[in-house]
Write a protein that holds these residues in place. Structure first.
Motif, PDB file in Angstrom:
ATOM      1  N   LEU A 157      36.393 -47.051  28.619  1.00 56.75           N
ATOM      2  CA  LEU A 157      34.963 -46.883  28.876  1.00 56.75           C
ATOM      3  C   LEU A 157      34.547 -45.454  28.570  1.00 56.75           C
ATOM      4  CD1 LEU A 157      34.476 -48.586  32.365  1.00 56.75           C
ATOM      5  CD2 LEU A 157      34.180 -49.616  30.112  1.00 56.75           C
ATOM      6  N   SER A 158      33.475 -45.307  27.831  1.00 54.20           N
ATOM      7  CA  SER A 158      32.906 -43.980  27.612  1.00 54.20           C
ATOM      8  C   SER A 158      32.345 -43.478  28.939  1.00 54.20           C
ATOM      9  CB  SER A 158      31.797 -44.050  26.567  1.00 54.20           C
ATOM     10  OG  SER A 158      31.123 -42.807  26.510  1.00 54.20           O
ATOM     11  N   LEU A 159      32.560 -42.219  29.220  1.00 56.80           N
ATOM     12  CA  LEU A 159      32.001 -41.624  30.434  1.00 56.80           C
ATOM     13  C   LEU A 159      30.579 -41.116  30.220  1.00 56.80           C
ATOM     14  CD1 LEU A 159      35.142 -39.754  31.783  1.00 56.80           C
ATOM     15  CD2 LEU A 159      33.985 -41.704  32.827  1.00 56.80           C
ATOM     16  N   THR A 160      30.114 -41.119  28.978  1.00 59.30           N
ATOM     17  CA  THR A 160      28.772 -40.614  28.668  1.00 59.30           C
ATOM     18  C   THR A 160      27.683 -41.256  29.526  1.00 59.30           C
ATOM     19  OG1 THR A 160      29.484 -40.078  26.436  1.00 59.30           O
ATOM     20  CG2 THR A 160      27.107 -40.228  26.800  1.00 59.30           C
ATOM     21  N   PRO A 161      27.680 -42.588  29.721  1.00 58.42           N
ATOM     22  CA  PRO A 161      26.621 -43.189  30.546  1.00 58.42           C
ATOM     23  C   PRO A 161      26.631 -42.731  32.005  1.00 58.42           C
ATOM     24  CG  PRO A 161      27.728 -44.881  29.256  1.00 58.42           C
ATOM     25  CD  PRO A 161      28.531 -43.618  29.110  1.00 58.42           C
ATOM     26  N   PHE A 162      27.725 -42.125  32.430  1.00 56.85           N
ATOM     27  CA  PHE A 162      27.842 -41.703  33.830  1.00 56.85           C
ATOM     28  C   PHE A 162      27.505 -40.234  34.044  1.00 56.85           C
ATOM     29  CE2 PHE A 162      30.800 -45.226  33.237  1.00 56.85           C
ATOM     30  CZ  PHE A 162      30.349 -46.087  34.225  1.00 56.85           C
ATOM     31  N   ARG A 163      27.403 -39.444  32.977  1.00 55.00           N
ATOM     32  CA  ARG A 163      27.232 -37.989  33.138  1.00 55.00           C
ATOM     33  C   ARG A 163      26.016 -37.624  33.977  1.00 55.00           C
ATOM     34  NH1 ARG A 163      28.880 -36.608  27.218  1.00 55.00           N
ATOM     35  NH2 ARG A 163      31.109 -36.403  27.505  1.00 55.00           N
ATOM     36  N   ARG A 164      24.849 -38.163  33.632  1.00 51.44           N
ATOM     37  CA  ARG A 164      23.629 -37.827  34.358  1.00 51.44           C
ATOM     38  C   ARG A 164      23.716 -38.306  35.805  1.00 51.44           C
ATOM     39  NH1 ARG A 164      19.876 -40.499  36.463  1.00 51.44           N
ATOM     40  NH2 ARG A 164      20.379 -42.396  35.339  1.00 51.44           N
ATOM     41  N   ILE A 165      24.207 -39.526  35.985  1.00 48.00           N
ATOM     42  CA  ILE A 165      24.291 -40.088  37.339  1.00 48.00           C
ATOM     43  C   ILE A 165      25.225 -39.247  38.207  1.00 48.00           C
ATOM     44  CG2 ILE A 165      24.977 -42.108  38.692  1.00 48.00           C
ATOM     45  CD1 ILE A 165      24.254 -43.810  36.172  1.00 48.00           C
ATOM     46  N   VAL A 166      26.394 -38.897  37.670  1.00 49.69           N
ATOM     47  CA  VAL A 166      27.357 -38.094  38.440  1.00 49.69           C
ATOM     48  C   VAL A 166      26.773 -36.714  38.734  1.00 49.69           C
ATOM     49  CG1 VAL A 166      29.631 -36.989  38.380  1.00 49.69           C
ATOM     50  CG2 VAL A 166      29.382 -39.369  37.667  1.00 49.69           C
ATOM     51  N   LYS A 167      26.118 -36.117  37.741  1.00 49.81           N
ATOM     52  CA  LYS A 167      25.494 -34.799  37.956  1.00 49.81           C
ATOM     53  C   LYS A 167      24.439 -34.885  39.063  1.00 49.81           C
ATOM     54  CE  LYS A 167      22.841 -31.210  35.644  1.00 49.81           C
ATOM     55  NZ  LYS A 167      22.091 -30.829  34.455  1.00 49.81           N
ATOM     56  N   ASP A 168      23.570 -35.896  38.995  1.00 53.28           N
ATOM     57  CA  ASP A 168      22.544 -36.089  40.029  1.00 53.28           C
ATOM     58  C   ASP A 168      23.187 -36.350  41.389  1.00 53.28           C
ATOM     59  OD1 ASP A 168      20.638 -35.776  38.055  1.00 53.28           O
ATOM     60  OD2 ASP A 168      20.066 -37.906  37.987  1.00 53.28           O
ATOM     61  N   TYR A 169      24.256 -37.129  41.386  1.00 51.55           N
ATOM     62  CA  TYR A 169      24.937 -37.452  42.637  1.00 51.55           C
ATOM     63  C   TYR A 169      25.513 -36.193  43.282  1.00 51.55           C
ATOM     64  CZ  TYR A 169      27.995 -39.837  45.939  1.00 51.55           C
ATOM     65  OH  TYR A 169      28.621 -40.265  47.092  1.00 51.55           O
ATOM     66  N   PHE A 170      26.156 -35.335  42.475  1.00 48.64           N
ATOM     67  CA  PHE A 170      26.703 -34.095  43.014  1.00 48.64           C
ATOM     68  C   PHE A 170      25.598 -33.184  43.541  1.00 48.64           C
ATOM     69  CE2 PHE A 170      30.806 -34.304  40.316  1.00 48.64           C
ATOM     70  CZ  PHE A 170      31.411 -35.092  41.277  1.00 48.64           C
ATOM     71  N   LEU A 171      24.477 -33.106  42.832  1.00 52.09           N
ATOM     72  CA  LEU A 171      23.364 -32.265  43.287  1.00 52.09           C
ATOM     73  C   LEU A 171      22.820 -32.750  44.622  1.00 52.09           C
ATOM     74  CD1 LEU A 171      21.434 -31.612  39.946  1.00 52.09           C
ATOM     75  CD2 LEU A 171      22.678 -29.935  41.334  1.00 52.09           C
ATOM     76  N   ILE A 172      22.631 -34.056  44.747  1.00 50.42           N
ATOM     77  CA  ILE A 172      22.073 -34.561  46.007  1.00 50.42           C
ATOM     78  C   ILE A 172      23.102 -34.470  47.131  1.00 50.42           C
ATOM     79  CG2 ILE A 172      22.560 -37.039  45.802  1.00 50.42           C
ATOM     80  CD1 ILE A 172      19.485 -37.301  46.718  1.00 50.42           C
ATOM     81  N   CYS A 173      24.391 -34.614  46.816  1.00 51.31           N
ATOM     82  CA  CYS A 173      25.422 -34.424  47.845  1.00 51.31           C
ATOM     83  C   CYS A 173      25.412 -32.986  48.347  1.00 51.31           C
ATOM     84  CB  CYS A 173      26.803 -34.798  47.315  1.00 51.31           C
ATOM     85  SG  CYS A 173      27.091 -36.572  47.210  1.00 51.31           S
ATOM     86  N   GLU A 174      25.249 -32.043  47.419  1.00 47.33           N
ATOM     87  CA  GLU A 174      25.170 -30.635  47.814  1.00 47.33           C
ATOM     88  C   GLU A 174      23.972 -30.407  48.731  1.00 47.33           C
ATOM     89  OE1 GLU A 174      24.331 -26.540  45.465  1.00 47.33           O
ATOM     90  OE2 GLU A 174      25.906 -27.818  44.620  1.00 47.33           O
ATOM     91  N   SER A 175      22.839 -30.995  48.380  1.00 50.27           N
ATOM     92  CA  SER A 175      21.643 -30.886  49.231  1.00 50.27           C
ATOM     93  C   SER A 175      21.894 -31.515  50.594  1.00 50.27           C
ATOM     94  CB  SER A 175      20.452 -31.586  48.573  1.00 50.27           C
ATOM     95  OG  SER A 175      20.108 -30.946  47.380  1.00 50.27           O
TER      96      SER A 175
END
Length: 163
Positions: free
Chosen positions: A85-103
């Motif tokens: 599986l390409s990880l490309t479709p997950f990059r934005r979601i994972v980035k957003d997820y990490f940002l909101i987890c930090e918040s």
């Protein structure tokens, strides 16, 4: 009261999840999160490679060239399938997820309960989006229920986490 699993449910599941050496080692915190993610996944899952009905299964995850590789074998080690599986479709979601987890973790220290709850709802929403994306990407390859997709997505996130 939970009923005993049917013989099909007992076969259509993961009995082992391993991370290939391509994943690499990280900080003790990240290693702990990986172990927890794997434990949660093994504790309860529904995992059925399409066209194969002789589980339970072992899953070995590895990373190569921004791709997540699912190497699946039976409990006794017989190869079943390998899916990439390409990880490309997950990059934005994972980035957003990490940002909101930090918040979320910052909010726990100083925000009101209603603010924390709002951030947590957003965090769960992004996690659900990632889980559905993973479920969709596995469609036609591996049948998983949504809860298993959630646990697998958690593991994908932990693979990205640097600590």
């Amino acid at each position: 009261m939970t009923s005993a699993p049917t013989s099909e449910q007992a076969r259509q599941r993961l009995c082992d999840v391993a991370l290939d050496e391509t994943i690499g080692r990280s900080t003790p915190d990240v290693e702990h999160e990986r172990a927890v993610a794997i434990f949660d996944l093994l504790e309860e899952n529904s995992f059925a490679p399409i066209g194969h009905e002789s589980g339970p299964y072992r899953l070995k995850l590895s990373l190569r060239d921004s791709k997540l590789i699912f190497s699946i074998s039976t409990e006794d080690g017989a190869d079943v399938a390998t899916h990439i599986l390409s990880l490309t479709p997950f990059r934005r979601i994972v980035k957003d997820y990490f940002l909101i987890c930090e918040s979320y973790y910052q909010a726990i220290r100083s925000a009101t309960p209603s603010q924390i709850e709002a951030i947590d709802m957003g965090r769960r929403g992004i996690h659900n989006e990632g889980s559905q994306t993973l479920k969709d990407r596995l469609n036609g390859k591996i049948e998983v229920d949504f809860d298993t997709a959630r646990r697998l997505f958690t593991l994908v996130c932990v693979l990205y986490w640097k600590g």
